[in-house]
Every structure is written in structure tokens, then in C-alpha cells.
Design a protein around this motif. Structure first.
Motif, PDB file in Angstrom:
ATOM      1  N   PHE A 384       0.936  -1.196  -0.012  1.00  0.00           N
ATOM      2  CA  PHE A 384       0.071  -0.012   0.061  1.00  0.00           C
ATOM      3  C   PHE A 384       0.784   1.219   0.176  1.00  0.00           C
ATOM      4  CE2 PHE A 384      -3.897  -2.261   0.842  1.00  0.00           C
ATOM      5  CZ  PHE A 384      -4.838  -1.706   0.073  1.00  0.00           C
ATOM      6  N   SER A 385       2.134   1.192   0.461  1.00  0.00           N
ATOM      7  CA  SER A 385       3.024   2.351   0.263  1.00  0.00           C
ATOM      8  C   SER A 385       3.379   2.546  -1.092  1.00  0.00           C
ATOM      9  CB  SER A 385       4.202   2.163   1.027  1.00  0.00           C
ATOM     10  OG  SER A 385       5.219   1.214   0.258  1.00  0.00           O
ATOM     11  N   PHE A 386       3.453   1.367  -2.114  1.00  0.00           N
ATOM     12  CA  PHE A 386       3.545   1.702  -3.444  1.00  0.00           C
ATOM     13  C   PHE A 386       2.091   2.239  -3.910  1.00  0.00           C
ATOM     14  CE2 PHE A 386       6.918  -1.845  -2.940  1.00  0.00           C
ATOM     15  CZ  PHE A 386       8.146  -0.789  -3.152  1.00  0.00           C
ATOM     16  N   TYR A 387       1.321   1.691  -3.805  1.00  0.00           N
ATOM     17  CA  TYR A 387      -0.084   2.346  -3.928  1.00  0.00           C
ATOM     18  C   TYR A 387      -0.213   3.854  -3.679  1.00  0.00           C
ATOM     19  CZ  TYR A 387      -5.485   2.336  -4.311  1.00  0.00           C
ATOM     20  OH  TYR A 387      -6.517   3.009  -4.524  1.00  0.00           O
ATOM     21  N   GLU A 388       0.153   4.119  -2.504  1.00  0.00           N
ATOM     22  CA  GLU A 388      -0.003   5.580  -2.255  1.00  0.00           C
ATOM     23  C   GLU A 388       0.996   6.497  -2.896  1.00  0.00           C
ATOM     24  OE1 GLU A 388      -1.546   8.608   0.428  1.00  0.00           O
ATOM     25  OE2 GLU A 388      -2.283   6.627  -0.097  1.00  0.00           O
ATOM     26  N   ILE A 389       2.199   5.840  -3.173  1.00  0.00           N
ATOM     27  CA  ILE A 389       3.045   6.626  -4.129  1.00  0.00           C
ATOM     28  C   ILE A 389       2.478   6.848  -5.618  1.00  0.00           C
ATOM     29  CG2 ILE A 389       5.476   6.365  -5.352  1.00  0.00           C
ATOM     30  CD1 ILE A 389       6.511   5.106  -2.872  1.00  0.00           C
ATOM     31  N   SER A 390       1.840   5.921  -6.132  1.00  0.00           N
ATOM     32  CA  SER A 390       1.196   5.878  -7.371  1.00  0.00           C
ATOM     33  C   SER A 390       0.118   6.960  -7.317  1.00  0.00           C
ATOM     34  CB  SER A 390       0.879   4.535  -7.911  1.00  0.00           C
ATOM     35  OG  SER A 390      -0.200   3.946  -7.151  1.00  0.00           O
ATOM     36  N   GLU A 391      -0.321   6.947  -6.456  1.00  0.00           N
ATOM     37  CA  GLU A 391      -1.523   8.153  -6.160  1.00  0.00           C
ATOM     38  C   GLU A 391      -0.931   9.588  -6.051  1.00  0.00           C
ATOM     39  OE1 GLU A 391      -5.268   9.475  -3.227  1.00  0.00           O
ATOM     40  OE2 GLU A 391      -4.466   7.507  -3.344  1.00  0.00           O
ATOM     41  N   ARG A 392       0.235   9.677  -5.286  1.00  0.00           N
ATOM     42  CA  ARG A 392       0.507  11.032  -4.828  1.00  0.00           C
ATOM     43  C   ARG A 392       1.854  11.468  -5.561  1.00  0.00           C
ATOM     44  NH1 ARG A 392      -1.104  13.173  -0.067  1.00  0.00           N
ATOM     45  NH2 ARG A 392      -2.692  12.035   0.847  1.00  0.00           N
ATOM     46  N   GLY A 393       2.818  10.403  -5.779  1.00  0.00           N
ATOM     47  CA  GLY A 393       4.091  10.647  -6.419  1.00  0.00           C
ATOM     48  C   GLY A 393       4.151  11.111  -7.887  1.00  0.00           C
ATOM     49  N   THR A 394       3.095  10.625  -8.658  1.00  0.00           N
ATOM     50  CA  THR A 394       2.817  11.201 -10.039  1.00  0.00           C
ATOM     51  C   THR A 394       1.850  11.998 -10.423  1.00  0.00           C
ATOM     52  OG1 THR A 394       1.329   9.337 -10.479  1.00  0.00           O
ATOM     53  CG2 THR A 394       3.586   8.693 -10.630  1.00  0.00           C
ATOM     54  N   SER A 395       1.357  12.740  -9.399  1.00  0.00           N
ATOM     55  CA  SER A 395       0.260  13.778  -9.283  1.00  0.00           C
ATOM     56  C   SER A 395       0.756  14.737 -10.343  1.00  0.00           C
ATOM     57  CB  SER A 395      -0.268  14.095  -8.153  1.00  0.00           C
ATOM     58  OG  SER A 395       0.996  14.711  -7.512  1.00  0.00           O
ATOM     59  N   TRP A 396       1.900  14.934 -10.847  1.00  0.00           N
ATOM     60  CA  TRP A 396       2.278  16.171 -11.780  1.00  0.00           C
ATOM     61  C   TRP A 396       1.789  15.710 -13.141  1.00  0.00           C
ATOM     62  CZ3 TRP A 396       5.630  14.199 -15.591  1.00  0.00           C
ATOM     63  CH2 TRP A 396       6.208  13.143 -15.053  1.00  0.00           C
ATOM     64  N   ILE A 397       1.536  14.313 -13.806  1.00  0.00           N
ATOM     65  CA  ILE A 397       1.459  14.020 -15.128  1.00  0.00           C
ATOM     66  C   ILE A 397       0.180  14.837 -15.503  1.00  0.00           C
ATOM     67  CG2 ILE A 397       0.855  12.258 -16.651  1.00  0.00           C
ATOM     68  CD1 ILE A 397       2.413  10.479 -14.783  1.00  0.00           C
ATOM     69  N   GLY A 398      -0.906  14.688 -14.874  1.00  0.00           N
ATOM     70  CA  GLY A 398      -2.115  15.396 -15.257  1.00  0.00           C
ATOM     71  C   GLY A 398      -2.260  16.955 -15.462  1.00  0.00           C
TER      72      GLY A 398
END
Length: 448
Positions: A384-398
Motif C-alpha cells: 500500500f506504500s507503493f499504491y500511495e506513491i502511485s497516487e501522490r508521487g505521479t500527480s504532476w502528469i495530469g
């Protein structure tokens, strides 16, 4: 910390008393995202920086110039980078040590206390505000990892969609209730003989108090599943977590369906987060809506999202979580087309926001519950840490896609339409995920 009793895992699942306690953490922490991040802190901290900026609107950090109206965004970026660096390590430590509940309590308390300290923000203390926000946002993300990791413990697979949706729904409801109270305080501040500065600081601090107080319900009802695991000789939690992360990065190749889902989630959730963040900008610039109208829309979204999350949780019980998410992504794609070609009036904006609210809770809650069935037992916090990263750490793409489309084609409508790319890529990837195979792969990985 509560010690586990000698009962089976199945016996410990689907306890309504514990599920309600778990879901109340969503009610508690959503005060931070709704009141602090969405409404009050950004403008307030920006004004504090503006007051001390030079004639060019700049302040300096180690001789690096920072524009006053970018200060809050940079603070957010720093907190997200720290999450990317630390959340996998914390997840691995929690899984190894069986201290998941301890970490949930620790980071909740840390984040809530940092939020309460916003009350002392005043002119000249913008760097204190930056530090408190980075700590609070990092702690918020960390606590969510351990909170989400409890979902497979408290709910059996057939109940997970409903339970996850219930948690998301309570989160939107709790965040909305406090936001209404805070907006009332801010609106009537003059009648209460309260300055604008003090009203904002009271609203910010109230979110920390709300977060900490209601989380006690969670801590009282949530049970630890395993006794604390002691470290081997000559080992530290850091060394153990690094070894576990290396093992996970090797093992992830044996979980291709889980990896596919994470990639799909990365794209479509980034589209969701971008729409949420920029909808008010679109309404203000394209439709010339007043700030009061936009605030009313935000409140409506908070409460309708509660209904949407609960409704989609039941809907998933009929057709499955994956199919339900697919439907939400089709609707999200339709929303971008509608905003581009048909949205013209305030009434239409309200209608679109209502549809956004309904699918918002459903897509987020069901993504969480579906992912929980694709990860190895005993390693929930790490995954779930990877899940949270995929939610927050890539939020610049959009935001990058939106910004480039707006700049190249000369209009916010083109920016909104461009986000359909993220929804369609996410949808295409999600359709290729074999959920049953993912569950089998996760069971095999857990057995190794």
C-alpha cells in the motif's frame, strides 16, 4: 498495544464494531484534506509569503529565488518527494515488526499536532508554516498507508468493496461537516468580532483537533493482528526494511497483474486528481463563477461523494469492483468531453459537479478494495506504500498534460479535454488486468 487473541483470521474479520472504528479514521483525517489543503492553507500561506516578498514577488531559500505564489506548490512537492522516499521503507518496517497500529497512531498524532500548530502562524513565520505543512502532509500520507493496509485484515474479500466504500463515504461526510462549520465561522467572523487572520488560524487548527479526537475511536476499536516481532541480532529496522524492499522489487516480477493494475491506477487516478484540483479554476475563468458559488459546489461534492461511494460499493456487489471502476472511467471520460463541448452555464456546472461527486467516491474506494485483493498477505503496508506513491508521487502528469494543452491550443477547455488521454490509457490497462490471476499470484507470493 492490544495483543491478538488465539482466534483465526476469519473470526477477526467482518466485525461491525471494528469496521466502524476503522472507517472513522477516514472521517477524522479528511478534515485535513478538505479544510487545510483544499480551502484555507494555500491562500493564507501565500499571503504570508507575499507580505515579505521583494518588489519582484520573490523570497529566497539558500539564494534560490521562489515566487510567492509558487511557495505552497513547492511545499507540496517537497512533502510528496519525501513520501516517495520514505513510505516504502516505513511499510516494510511495519510489515516486518507487526507494528502497523503503532505507526498509524504515531503518524496520525504527528500530523494532527503539526496541523494544530498552524494556529500560531503569523506574519514573518512563513518558513514555520512550510515546515509544519511538509510534516503534516508527509504524516497524513504515511498514516493512510497503514490505515489502508488494515483493510484485508478487517474485511473478507466478498465484503471488501462495501467496507472500503463505507470508509471513503464517511471520509467525504466528515470532511464536509467540518468544512461547513469552518466556512460558517469564516463567513460570520465580523459578527463574532474575530479578525480574518484569527478566523483562518482557528479553522486550520480545528482540522488538527478533529483529526486527533475522532482518530481515538479508530485506535480504541482497531485490533492488532500479530504480536510484535523482535529484531534478529545485529539487525536494525532500517537494514531489515531495505532487505525486504529489495526482495519485493525482485518479487514484483511474479505479480504482473498487480503491477498492471498499479500502472492503470497511476494514469486514471492522476486524471481524477487533476479534474478535482482544476475544476474551480475552470469555473472561475471560463464561466466567470463567483468564489461563493465555487465554495458551495465544493460542499455539494463532499456530501454527494458520500452517497456515490456507498452506492458504488453496493453496485460492485452485483457486477464486481473491476467492472464498476470501468463504468466510472467511461463516465470520467464523458465528463471531459462535456466540459469541452457543452458546458456553458452555471446550472450546467452544478450538474457536472454532481456527476463528478457520484463517480469520485466510487472510483477511489473500489480501486483500494480491488488492490487489496492483489497483494501478498503479511506485506500489506509495504504494497500500500507503493499504491500511495502511485497516487501522490505521479500527480504532476495530469497537471503537465493540462498545462501543455492549455498553452498550445489556447484555452482551458482544451486542457480539460486533454485529460481524456489519462482516463483512456488507464481504462485500456485496467481492462487487461486479470483479477483472478492476480489473486492467485498474490497467494503464491505470500506462501513463499
Amino acid at each position: 498495544m492490544n495483543q491478538p487473541t488465539n482466534v483465526s483470521q476469519a473470526t477477526l474479520q467482518n466485525d461491525k464494531h471494528e469496521i466502524f472504528g476503522w472507517a472513522m479514521y477516514d472521517w477524522a483525517n479528511s478534515a485535513f484534506s478538505a479544510t487545510v489543503v483544499t480551502v484555507f492553507l494555500g491562500p493564507y500561506l501565500t499571503n504570508l509569503v507575499k507580505d515579505v516578498a521583494d518588489a519582484d514577488g520573490l523570497i529566497y531559500f539558500l539564494a534560490i529565488p521562489i515566487k510567492y505564489d509558487s511557495f505552497f506548490a513547492y511545499c507540496t512537492a517537497v512533502s510528496v518527494i519525501l513520501q516517495v522516499l520514505f513510505l516504502p521503507l516505513l511499510g516494510a518496517i511495519a510489515d516486518y515488526s507487526h507494528l502497523r497500529k503503532f505507526f498509524l497512531q504515531f503518524f496520525c498524532t504527528l500530523g494532527a499536532l503539526a496541523t494544530i500548530l498552524f494556529f500560531f502562524l503569523a506574519s514573518g513565520l512563513h518558513w514555520l508554516g512550510a515546515g509544519l505543512y511538509i510534516i503534516a502532509n508527509l504524516a497524513f500520507g504515511a498514516s493512510i498507508v497503514f490505515y489502508n493496509a488494515y483493510l484485508p485484515d478487517i474485511a473478507s474479500p466478498e465484503e471488501r468493496d462495501r467496507v472500503s466504500s463505507f470508509g471513503w463515504g464517511l471520509g467525504y461526510l466528515g470532511g464536509g461537516v467540518l468544512l461547513v462549520l469552518n466556512l460558517a465561522l469564516f463567513t460570520f467572523r465580523e459578527a463574532l468580532n474575530i479578525s480574518t487572520d484569527l478566523a483562518v488560524r482557528l479553522c486550520l487548527a480545528s482540522a488538527g483537533i478533529w483529526w486527533l479526537v475522532f482518530a481515538q475511536i479508530t485506535f480504541a476499536r482497531l485490533r492488532s493482528r500479530r504480536a510484535r516481532r523482535m529484531l534478529p541480532d545485529s539487525e536494525t529496522y532500517l537494514s531489515v526494511s531495505l532487505k525486504q524492499l529489495r526482495k519485493t522489487l525482485r518479487d514484483i516480477r511474479s505479480l504482473p497483474e498487480t503491477l498492471k493494475f498499479l500502472l492503470a491506477y497511476l494514469f486514471y487516478n492522476d486524471g481524477v486528481q487533476t479534474v478535482i484540483a482544476l475544476a474551480s479554476v475552470f469555473g472561475a475563468e471560463e464561466l466567470k463563477l463567483e468564489s461563493s458559488t465555487l465554495i458551495q459546489v465544493i460542499l455539494m461534492v463532499q456530501f454527494l461523494a458520500f452517497i456515490g461511494a456507498i452506492a458504488f460499493g453496493r453496485f460492485a456487489g452485483w457486477i464486481g469492483a473491476k467492472a464498476s471502476i470501468v463504468i466510472t472511467l467511461v463516465i470520467w471520460s464523458s465528463i471531459t468531453i462535456y466540459a469541452y463541448g457543452f458546458l456553458q452555464t452555471e446550472g450546467q456546472f452544478w450538474l457536472m459537479a454532481a456527476v463528478v461527486a457520484i463517480v469520485l467516491g466510487g472510483s477511489q474506494a473500489l480501486s483500494r478494495s480491488l488492490f487489496s485483493q492483489m497483494i501478498p498477505s503479511g506485506r500489506e503496508a509495504e504494497f500500500f506504500s507503493f499504491y500511495e506513491i502511485s497516487e501522490r508521487g505521479t500527480s504532476w502528469i495530469g497537471f503537465l498534460v493540462f498545462g501543455l494543452a492549455n498553452q498550445i491550443f489556447g484555452g482551458l477547455r482544451f486542457g480539460i479535454l486533454s485529460l481524456i488521454v489519462l482516463f483512456l490509457i488507464g481504462l485500456a490497462m485496467l481492462l487487461r488486468v486479470d483479477v483472478k490471476r492476480a489473486m492467485q499470484e498474490a497467494n503464491l507470493a505470500a506462501a513463499e
